[in-house]
Design an enzyme around this catalytic site. Structure first.
Site, PDB file in Angstrom:
ATOM      1  N   GLY A  31    -119.690 117.646  11.280  1.00  0.00           N
ATOM      2  CA  GLY A  31    -120.720 117.364  12.192  1.00  0.00           C
ATOM      3  C   GLY A  31    -121.793 116.353  11.558  1.00  0.00           C
ATOM      4  O   GLY A  31    -121.419 115.627  10.455  1.00  0.00           O
ATOM      5  N   HIS A  37    -117.157 108.749  11.402  1.00  0.00           N
ATOM      6  CA  HIS A  37    -116.656 109.995  12.104  1.00  0.00           C
ATOM      7  C   HIS A  37    -116.108 109.304  13.318  1.00  0.00           C
ATOM      8  O   HIS A  37    -115.100 109.825  13.856  1.00  0.00           O
ATOM      9  CB  HIS A  37    -117.531 110.963  12.349  1.00  0.00           C
ATOM     10  CG  HIS A  37    -117.967 111.744  11.083  1.00  0.00           C
ATOM     11  ND1 HIS A  37    -119.230 111.713  10.692  1.00  0.00           N
ATOM     12  CD2 HIS A  37    -117.312 112.655  10.458  1.00  0.00           C
ATOM     13  CE1 HIS A  37    -119.446 112.308   9.746  1.00  0.00           C
ATOM     14  NE2 HIS A  37    -118.342 112.900   9.344  1.00  0.00           N
ATOM     15  N   GLN A 155    -110.072 114.087  -1.547  1.00  0.00           N
ATOM     16  CA  GLN A 155    -109.965 114.981  -0.558  1.00  0.00           C
ATOM     17  C   GLN A 155    -108.628 114.707   0.261  1.00  0.00           C
ATOM     18  O   GLN A 155    -107.727 115.453   0.512  1.00  0.00           O
ATOM     19  CB  GLN A 155    -111.119 115.115   0.415  1.00  0.00           C
ATOM     20  CG  GLN A 155    -110.713 115.777   1.583  1.00  0.00           C
ATOM     21  CD  GLN A 155    -112.045 115.819   2.431  1.00  0.00           C
ATOM     22  OE1 GLN A 155    -112.927 116.964   2.281  1.00  0.00           O
ATOM     23  NE2 GLN A 155    -112.323 115.205   3.458  1.00  0.00           N
ATOM     24  N   SER A 187    -122.306 108.123   5.404  1.00  0.00           N
ATOM     25  CA  SER A 187    -122.175 109.475   4.773  1.00  0.00           C
ATOM     26  C   SER A 187    -123.125 110.225   5.539  1.00  0.00           C
ATOM     27  O   SER A 187    -124.133 110.094   5.582  1.00  0.00           O
ATOM     28  CB  SER A 187    -122.117 109.518   3.354  1.00  0.00           C
ATOM     29  OG  SER A 187    -122.345 110.800   2.902  1.00  0.00           O
ATOM     30  N   SER A 188    -122.858 111.387   5.840  1.00  0.00           N
ATOM     31  CA  SER A 188    -124.111 112.273   6.157  1.00  0.00           C
ATOM     32  C   SER A 188    -124.971 112.638   5.247  1.00  0.00           C
ATOM     33  O   SER A 188    -126.198 112.941   5.687  1.00  0.00           O
ATOM     34  CB  SER A 188    -123.248 113.785   6.683  1.00  0.00           C
ATOM     35  OG  SER A 188    -122.486 113.476   7.481  1.00  0.00           O
TER      36      SER A 188
HETATM   37  O1  PAF Z   1    -114.836 115.746   4.821  1.00  0.00           O
HETATM   38  C1  PAF Z   1    -115.280 116.774   5.538  1.00  0.00           C
HETATM   39  O2  PAF Z   1    -116.209 116.515   6.365  1.00  0.00           O
HETATM   40  C2  PAF Z   1    -114.900 118.229   5.124  1.00  0.00           C
HETATM   41  O3  PAF Z   1    -114.447 118.424   3.771  1.00  0.00           O
HETATM   42  C3  PAF Z   1    -113.567 118.507   5.912  1.00  0.00           C
HETATM   43  C4  PAF Z   1    -112.503 118.142   5.698  1.00  0.00           C
HETATM   44  C5  PAF Z   1    -113.994 118.533   7.637  1.00  0.00           C
HETATM   45  C6  PAF Z   1    -113.394 120.441   5.836  1.00  0.00           C
HETATM   46  O4  PAF Z   1    -114.637 121.072   5.945  1.00  0.00           O
END
Ligand code: PAF
Length: 283
Positions: A31, A37, A155, A187-188
């Site tokens: 979120g 996003h 990630q 970035s959030s």
């Molecule tokens: O990148 C993110 O926002 C988080 O690490 C994810 C991939 C949604 C997993 O919670």
């Protein structure tokens, strides 16, 4: 846009769509959606007929001293942004829905080795939380593709490895970093920066760009290039967590022979931890 909070409702909706022959794309998020996003959602829409965005602030990827409680939650705003993109489904489960036995007592997925360096070294257990929730979301949705941002380069590499190791039938798409006009990676966590810190923050990307130029022009001594970059970060007001020049496809330190490199870095600005990366292609 359908807003769904339970796994059973989501699965029955997705079953119908799959039976109707519709391809499915998944965009997992926590979120507080920003244009980075939304770019993931647009890319997902180019690859599949139904796009599912998930919003779940996943407690198992935060350690005790991290920002789980203060992590920005902006559900109403996020819904409007997703609506404006004609997102098909928003899945926003509760913590109990995802972890009915509690986050600590759940079975988990561990990807070895590449989770122990970089962010994994500074945030022990973080990637186990990420791979566990992402694996659960893959199992719940059984989508054809999933889209993740390249800002979280490690990630993305860890998720690709998990998919490969566990033969999960999904295609992973990485989406290039979306930046503010001054170069700061979106970035959030940028929202945590004070006005003064926000003015300094673009230096992070600038220093990585200078580092890239140094590799391309004088790049014989990678260690001294890294030392210079860390010194520049400190002088600009950052506290570097790590800065490395890695092989892009192996996530291992680069050697003189490697052509496709990545500069990966994490640094604190005040109490905010920023990450960024820059690709370098040597001919
Ligand atoms: O990148 C993110 O926002 C988080 O690490 C994810 C991939 C949604 C997993 O919670």
């Amino acid at each position: 846009m359908l807003i769904i909070h339970t796994i059973s409702e989501l699965q029955s909706e997705l079953k119908q769509r799959r039976q109707a022959g519709r391809s499915l794309a998944l965009v997992p998020t926590m979120g507080n959606l920003h244009p980075g996003h939304l770019q993931l959602v647009s890319t997902a829409q180019q690859h599949a007929e139904t796009v599912i965005v998930t919003i779940f602030v996943n407690p198992t990827q935060f350690s005790a001293h991290e920002d789980l409680d203060s992590y920005p939650r902006t559900f109403k705003d996020d819904c409007q942004k997703l609506e404006s993109l004609n997102t098909d489904i928003l899945f926003a489960p509760s913590i109990d829905e995802i972890y009915p036995h509690g986050g600590k007592n759940t079975s988990h997925v561990h990807v070895p080795h590449i989770t122990e360096v970089l962010c994994g070294a500074s945030r022990p257990g973080h990637f186990d939380g990420v791979t566990t929730i992402v694996c659960k979301l893959f199992n719940i949705c059984q989508a054809d593709i999933a889209v993740f941002g390249e800002k979280d380069f490690q990630q993305l590499a860890v998720i690709r490895r998990m998919v490969d190791d566990l033969n999960i039938p999904i295609r992973i798409i990485g989406e290039p970093i979306v930046r503010e006009a001054d170069g700061l990676a979106m970035s959030s966590r940028n929202g945590y920066l004070s006005e003064e810190e926000r003015a300094i923050a673009p230096r992070f990307h600038q220093i990585l760009q200078h580092t890239k130029q140094a590799i391309l022009t004088t790049g014989t001594n990678l260690n001294s290039i890294v030392s210079r970059a860390k010194k520049d970060l400190i002088e600009a007001g950052f506290k570097p967590d790590y800065l490395h020049i890695y092989q892009r496809h192996e996530l291992k330190p680069a050697t003189q022979q490697n052509k496709e490199l990545i500069i990966v870095a994490a640094a604190f600005l005040g109490s905010t931890r920023l990450i960024d990366n820059v690709y370098v292609n040597r001919t």
